[in-house]
Structures are given as C-alpha cells and as structure tokens.
Scaffold this motif. Structure first.
Motif, PDB file in Angstrom:
ATOM      1  N   SER A  83       0.723  -1.457   0.265  1.00  0.00           N
ATOM      2  CA  SER A  83      -0.028  -0.220  -0.016  1.00  0.00           C
ATOM      3  C   SER A  83       1.175   1.197  -0.310  1.00  0.00           C
ATOM      4  O   SER A  83       1.600   1.198   1.089  1.00  0.00           O
ATOM      5  N   ALA A  84       0.487   2.190  -0.179  1.00  0.00           N
ATOM      6  CA  ALA A  84       1.029   3.746  -0.570  1.00  0.00           C
ATOM      7  C   ALA A  84       0.221   4.218  -0.519  1.00  0.00           C
ATOM      8  O   ALA A  84      -1.213   4.861  -1.228  1.00  0.00           O
ATOM      9  N   ARG A  85      -0.300   6.154  -0.325  1.00  0.00           N
ATOM     10  CA  ARG A  85      -0.680   7.326  -0.381  1.00  0.00           C
ATOM     11  C   ARG A  85       0.231   8.103  -0.525  1.00  0.00           C
ATOM     12  O   ARG A  85       1.053   8.251   0.199  1.00  0.00           O
ATOM     13  N   ASN A  86      -0.044   8.390  -1.559  1.00  0.00           N
ATOM     14  CA  ASN A  86       0.565  10.355  -1.313  1.00  0.00           C
ATOM     15  C   ASN A  86      -1.470  10.806  -1.917  1.00  0.00           C
ATOM     16  O   ASN A  86      -2.050  11.326  -1.624  1.00  0.00           O
ATOM     17  N   GLU A  87      -1.733  11.746  -3.273  1.00  0.00           N
ATOM     18  CA  GLU A  87      -2.784  11.991  -3.825  1.00  0.00           C
ATOM     19  C   GLU A  87      -3.333  11.422  -4.202  1.00  0.00           C
ATOM     20  O   GLU A  87      -5.440  11.047  -3.884  1.00  0.00           O
ATOM     21  N   ILE A  88      -3.524  10.049  -4.709  1.00  0.00           N
ATOM     22  CA  ILE A  88      -3.963   8.849  -4.502  1.00  0.00           C
ATOM     23  C   ILE A  88      -3.421   8.334  -3.866  1.00  0.00           C
ATOM     24  O   ILE A  88      -2.579   7.877  -3.246  1.00  0.00           O
ATOM     25  N   GLY A  89      -4.784   6.877  -3.177  1.00  0.00           N
ATOM     26  CA  GLY A  89      -3.961   6.097  -2.568  1.00  0.00           C
ATOM     27  C   GLY A  89      -4.317   4.316  -3.354  1.00  0.00           C
ATOM     28  O   GLY A  89      -5.037   4.598  -4.503  1.00  0.00           O
ATOM     29  N   ILE A  90      -3.307   3.558  -3.032  1.00  0.00           N
ATOM     30  CA  ILE A  90      -3.169   2.210  -4.614  1.00  0.00           C
ATOM     31  C   ILE A  90      -2.651   1.467  -2.948  1.00  0.00           C
ATOM     32  O   ILE A  90      -1.538   1.466  -3.133  1.00  0.00           O
TER      33      ILE A  90
END
Length: 108
Positions: free
Chosen positions: A48-55
């Motif tokens: 998992s990763a999150r910035n402007e969008i999360g994936i």
C-alpha cells in the motif's frame, strides 16, 4: 514492505482511491482490514502507498478467495463506510499475475 508472493499464477486486487478530508476512524479501519485479510483463506500479501491517490494491492490464490473476501461481513461494513465518508472516488481492478520477477539489492 513488498509482499512475498508465490510463483505465479495468482491474482491481484488493485484498489486505487482518492480520499475525502474526513480521516476520522480511517486508519484504524484500514489496519483492521489488513489484519482480517491476513486471516482469510487464499490471502497472499498486501502492499500500500498513499499520496494524492492511494493504491493498495492485495494478492490472492484464486478468484474464489477474492469473492469470499469481498463478501466478508466486516469488509462489507468497511466498504459502506468508505463510500459514505472516506472516499471521493475509487476503482478496483482484478488481474491474474502470470509472471513476476524482482531485484533485491539488499540480499547478499
């Protein structure tokens, strides 16, 4: 952390999202869902990763394992709350992983 998956084939569920400004309870629910998913038959791992969008990408042994996870009562509750308060938009993609390879410069 990168999920340690078996040799293909296996399946990936790719969940891409844009969050609302409401963070209230989100982190706790996200942690709870990861812990619950780990207990599901056929679960292989998650990244998992999150910035402007999360994936978030979760890995599964089979399409049936994915169906069972989607139908899990606690997961259904989290999905409802996500639509009501945590996500502006999201998209889920399910794909079969037929090949993978890696570089690990950390291994000696």
């Amino acid at each position: 952390m990168i999920a340690q998956t078996p040799q293909p084939p296996y399946y990936a569920v790719i969940f891409t999202s844009v969050r609302t400004e409401t963070g209230d309870g989100y982190s706790e629910m996200a942690d709870k869902m990861v812990e619950l998913a780990k207990k599901q038959p056929g679960f292989l791992g998650v990244e998992s990763a999150r910035n402007e969008i999360g994936i978030t990408v979760s890995y599964w042994e089979s399409l049936e394992a994915i169906r069972m996870w989607k139908a899990n009562i606690d997961h259904l509750e989290a999905q409802l709350l996500g639509r009501k308060k945590w996500y502006k938009t999201y998209k889920t993609r399910i794909t079969k992983v037929e090949r993978d390879y890696e570089f690990d410069g950390l291994k000696s």
